[in-house]
Each structure stands twice: as structure tokens, then as C-alpha cells.
Design a protein around this motif. Structure first.
Motif, PDB file in Angstrom:
ATOM      1  N   GLN A  42       0.813  -1.210   0.000  1.00  0.00           N
ATOM      2  CA  GLN A  42       0.000   0.000   0.000  1.00  0.00           C
ATOM      3  C   GLN A  42       0.852   1.269   0.000  1.00  0.00           C
ATOM      4  O   GLN A  42       0.365   2.346  -0.320  1.00  0.00           O
ATOM      5  N   ASP A  43       2.126   1.145   0.361  1.00  0.00           N
ATOM      6  CA  ASP A  43       3.014   2.303   0.395  1.00  0.00           C
ATOM      7  C   ASP A  43       3.602   2.641  -0.978  1.00  0.00           C
ATOM      8  O   ASP A  43       4.212   3.691  -1.141  1.00  0.00           O
ATOM      9  N   PRO A  56      -2.392 -11.411 -11.596  1.00  0.00           N
ATOM     10  CA  PRO A  56      -1.928 -10.035 -11.463  1.00  0.00           C
ATOM     11  C   PRO A  56      -2.475  -9.286 -10.252  1.00  0.00           C
ATOM     12  O   PRO A  56      -1.881  -8.310  -9.816  1.00  0.00           O
ATOM     13  N   ASP A  57      -3.585  -9.752  -9.708  1.00  0.00           N
ATOM     14  CA  ASP A  57      -4.137  -9.111  -8.514  1.00  0.00           C
ATOM     15  C   ASP A  57      -3.700  -9.806  -7.228  1.00  0.00           C
ATOM     16  O   ASP A  57      -4.143  -9.443  -6.145  1.00  0.00           O
ATOM     17  N   GLY A  58      -2.831 -10.797  -7.359  1.00  0.00           N
ATOM     18  CA  GLY A  58      -2.356 -11.554  -6.209  1.00  0.00           C
ATOM     19  C   GLY A  58      -1.176 -10.878  -5.532  1.00  0.00           C
ATOM     20  O   GLY A  58      -0.942  -9.675  -5.698  1.00  0.00           O
ATOM     21  N   PRO A  59      -0.408 -11.655  -4.806  1.00  0.00           N
ATOM     22  CA  PRO A  59       0.732 -11.111  -4.062  1.00  0.00           C
ATOM     23  C   PRO A  59       1.767 -10.467  -4.986  1.00  0.00           C
ATOM     24  O   PRO A  59       1.982 -10.913  -6.113  1.00  0.00           O
ATOM     25  N   ILE A  60       2.387  -9.424  -4.500  1.00  0.00           N
ATOM     26  CA  ILE A  60       3.459  -8.738  -5.224  1.00  0.00           C
ATOM     27  C   ILE A  60       4.647  -8.619  -4.283  1.00  0.00           C
ATOM     28  O   ILE A  60       4.503  -8.173  -3.142  1.00  0.00           O
ATOM     29  N   LEU A  61       5.798  -9.020  -4.770  1.00  0.00           N
ATOM     30  CA  LEU A  61       7.039  -8.867  -4.030  1.00  0.00           C
ATOM     31  C   LEU A  61       7.625  -7.514  -4.407  1.00  0.00           C
ATOM     32  O   LEU A  61       7.757  -7.200  -5.595  1.00  0.00           O
ATOM     33  N   ILE A  62       7.964  -6.703  -3.422  1.00  0.00           N
ATOM     34  CA  ILE A  62       8.512  -5.371  -3.681  1.00  0.00           C
ATOM     35  C   ILE A  62       9.911  -5.286  -3.067  1.00  0.00           C
ATOM     36  O   ILE A  62      10.093  -5.548  -1.878  1.00  0.00           O
ATOM     37  N   LEU A  63      10.873  -4.931  -3.910  1.00  0.00           N
ATOM     38  CA  LEU A  63      12.264  -4.816  -3.486  1.00  0.00           C
ATOM     39  C   LEU A  63      12.780  -3.411  -3.773  1.00  0.00           C
ATOM     40  O   LEU A  63      12.342  -2.764  -4.723  1.00  0.00           O
ATOM     41  N   ARG A  64      13.711  -2.977  -2.965  1.00  0.00           N
ATOM     42  CA  ARG A  64      14.418  -1.730  -3.277  1.00  0.00           C
ATOM     43  C   ARG A  64      15.367  -2.036  -4.440  1.00  0.00           C
ATOM     44  O   ARG A  64      15.750  -3.171  -4.656  1.00  0.00           O
ATOM     45  N   HIS A  65      15.750  -1.006  -5.175  1.00  0.00           N
ATOM     46  CA  HIS A  65      16.627  -1.207  -6.335  1.00  0.00           C
ATOM     47  C   HIS A  65      17.903  -1.957  -5.951  1.00  0.00           C
ATOM     48  O   HIS A  65      18.350  -2.851  -6.684  1.00  0.00           O
ATOM     49  N   LYS A  66      18.473  -1.615  -4.816  1.00  0.00           N
ATOM     50  CA  LYS A  66      19.707  -2.265  -4.365  1.00  0.00           C
ATOM     51  C   LYS A  66      19.473  -3.767  -4.152  1.00  0.00           C
ATOM     52  O   LYS A  66      20.297  -4.598  -4.530  1.00  0.00           O
TER      53      LYS A  66
END
Length: 65
Positions: free
Chosen positions: A5-6, A45-55
Motif C-alpha cells: 500500500q506504500d 496479477p491481482d495476487g501477491p506482489i514482491l517489492i524490493l528496493r533497487h539495491k
């Protein structure tokens, strides 16, 4: 921890590998924002999403290449 959500993914340009099949149903999709990389399953596509910082993304890619 990064909360989905962020991160605004409403206008994300989701991309998949050029090696994907013509149907493109069994792929991992990736979208970049200014500060993060989001990863999802194209079948859900509406399921879980893994979010990583660029590093973190760069470190991940370096390990699999």
C-alpha cells in the motif's frame, strides 16, 4: 518491510521476459518505480506482489546471472 500500500503501482509498466511464450501465461512480471522494483505472477496479477528496493533487486539479479 515494504508494504504494498506504500508503493503506487496504479500506473506501473509491467514487463515480462522476451523469452516468454506467445501466450505469456506462466511468466514473472516486473515493474520499476523510482525507488522500487515490483514482481508478480502473470497468472495472478491481482495476487501477491514482491517489492524490493533497487539495491536488493540488483543483488538478486547479480546472483542469478
Amino acid at each position: 518491510m515494504i508494504n504494498r500500500q506504500d508503493i503506487d503501482l496504479s500506473r506501473a509498466d509491467w514487463r515480462k521476459s522476451t523469452h516468454s511464450t506467445a501466450q505469456g501465461e506462466n511468466c514473472v512480471e516486473v515493474a520499476r518505480t523510482d525507488s522500487h522494483v515490483a514482481i508478480r505472477d502473470s497468472k495472478c496479477p491481482d495476487g501477491p506482489i514482491l517489492i524490493l528496493r533497487h539495491k536488493e533487486w540488483n543483488a538478486f539479479v547479480a546472483k542469478i546471472i
